[in-house]
Design a protein around this motif. Structure first.
Motif: not given
Length: 438
Positions: A184-194
């Motif tokens: 499973x996966x949840x999007x990180x809208x801040x990518x590439x930052x944490x």
């Protein structure tokens, strides 16, 4: 059921990159469970970057116009389970994209609400879509409940209203997705930052979770055969059969023990697929977990630093402060490469993430990704000074000291005592190594 369209068996990889072409679409006659007439199911075996292989199915009925779409992971079960904990603070969080495998459990602690594993098919949607799907499931039998048990129906209506209100995010709440398969996966809208609101935790599966996933563990260890001692393995390349991680075709994996100077032994595994030409390599530590964790900080000052050998174990996290980049343990698996090779892998990992590229991405996010890639290129060219930090709680990572046996003025190695949470991630808290009878 019978195939009535394209998708005849032919050579090449089973799972191909996702595209707009329909040459590999399978169309199958299927029974409509709504009106019991004949409908059709379209099957697409495809490979999405970052999420490996998936099977997408879409059913439509021309008689009653009922439709249903599902997604199922066709990739292998990951070595560790994964848990995402997301603090929902604004309406923008509702639009985060989510890959939810069938084996995942979804929880909202504030409402004491849980969607158990294997009660819904896998899906690729947004968090709003997950909530809407839960509401639809609860509303399914409400008409019958209002006739047979009005009190229960009223309580469910009240709970449905609370679920729908979550989409407005008037108050902060928590979404937890726990998937023992690791798919499973949840999007990180801040990518590439944490992402400060998203916590990703990798964990070792229990015996019960392995049993639910159909993973059979050996109860007894095989007897050691004569001639297969450690000394003979150092001079031998072992070959065993496996499947290609890209196209799932049969392939061979080569494995060898290698001694890294001024460090320790590691196991290098390399897979070469003759069907699709894919090549992968992975490194496992050949020794035990160290008593202390290791944090290695290398100051990258010029292009010559790019040629340093580097070992990143599967338990190692990566930090590049100058570009606000942090990568958690398990994201890139174990690698024995160079500094340049690791930075290239980081760049490719961010650029090929389907949630940060393509037509659906927002302009601000696209600019951030482009800027990040440019900075990585500048670091590799020696035009931008930066620090590369390898933080490995297991102590099994390494960066080459070009001044060995003397100290390296541009590299600092710190030993530290692991926290309880780090020992938990490594499975050391429940490990008993003393008090056994011979």
């Amino acid at each position: 059921m019978s195939v009535i369209g394209e998708g005849e068996a032919r050579g090449g990889p089973v799972f191909k990159d996702i595209s707009a072409e329909e040459d590999d679409m399978h169309i199958i006659e299927s029974l409509c469970m709504n009106c019991h007439e004949d409908g059709s199911t379209r099957l697409l075996l495809t490979r999405i970057p970052f999420f490996k292989e998936v099977i997408i199915s879409s059913f439509t009925c021309p008689h009653c116009n009922w439709s249903n779409t599902e997604i199922q992971s066709a990739g292998r079960i990951q070595e560790q389970g994964i848990q995402y904990t997301l603090k929902m603070k604004s309406k923008m969080d509702i639009n985060r994209e989510v890959v939810r495998a069938e084996s995942a459990t979804t929880r909202i602690p504030e409402l004491d609400f849980e969607i158990p594993a294997f009660t819904q098919k896998g899906s690729l949607s947004t968090i709003e879509g997950l909530i809407d799907r839960a509401v639809t499931g609860l509303e399914q039998d409400q008409a019958a409940r209002r006739v047979t048990d009005q009190d229960v129906a009223a309580k469910i209506d009240e709970f449905i209203a609370k679920l729908k209100k979550l989409k407005d995010v008037e108050s902060e709440f928590t979404l937890v997705i726990d998937d023992p398969s690791g798919n499973s996966f949840v999007e990180n809208p801040c990518a590439p930052q944490k992402d400060p609101d998203l916590t990703v935790t990798h964990y070792k599966r229990t015996e019960q979770q392995n049993a639910v996933l159909g993973i059979q563990e050996s109860d007894t260890l095989e007897q050691e055969k004569p001639g297969n001692d450690l000394e003979s393995l150092r001079n031998e390349v072992l070959i065993f059969n496996t499947n290609c991680p890209e196209c799932n075709a049969p392939a061979n994996t080569n494995m060898k023990l290698v001694q890294i100077p001024h460090f320790k032994e590691v196991v290098i595994m390399a897979t070469n697929c003759e069907s699709c030409g894919n090549r992968t390599n992975e490194v496992k530590s050949g020794g035990a977990t160290e008593e202390q964790g290791t944090r290695i900080t290398l100051h990258l000052t010029n292009a010559t630093d790019m040629t340093r050998d580097l070992l990143k174990s599967e338990t190692c996290s990566i930090l590049v402060p100058e570009v606000d980049f942090e990568l958690g343990m398990g994201a890139l698996a174990g690698k024995f490469t160079t500094v340049e090779g690791l930075l290239t892998d980081i760049k490719d990992l961010v650029l090929k993430n389907p949630f940060t590229c393509g037509d659906s991405t927002v302009s601000d996010r696209s600019e951030k990704i482009t800027s990040f890639a440019d900075k990585i290129d500048q670091i590799m060219a020696g035009e931008l000074s930066a620090h590369l930090v390898l933080d490995d709680p297991a102590g099994n990572s390494y960066i080459q000291n070009v001044f060995a046996p003397d100290a390296d003025p541009e590299m600092k190695t710190d030993k530290y005592t692991r926290s309880f949470e780090q020992n938990e991630d490594l499975g050391l808290n429940d490990m008993k190594t003393e008090g056994y009878e011979a």
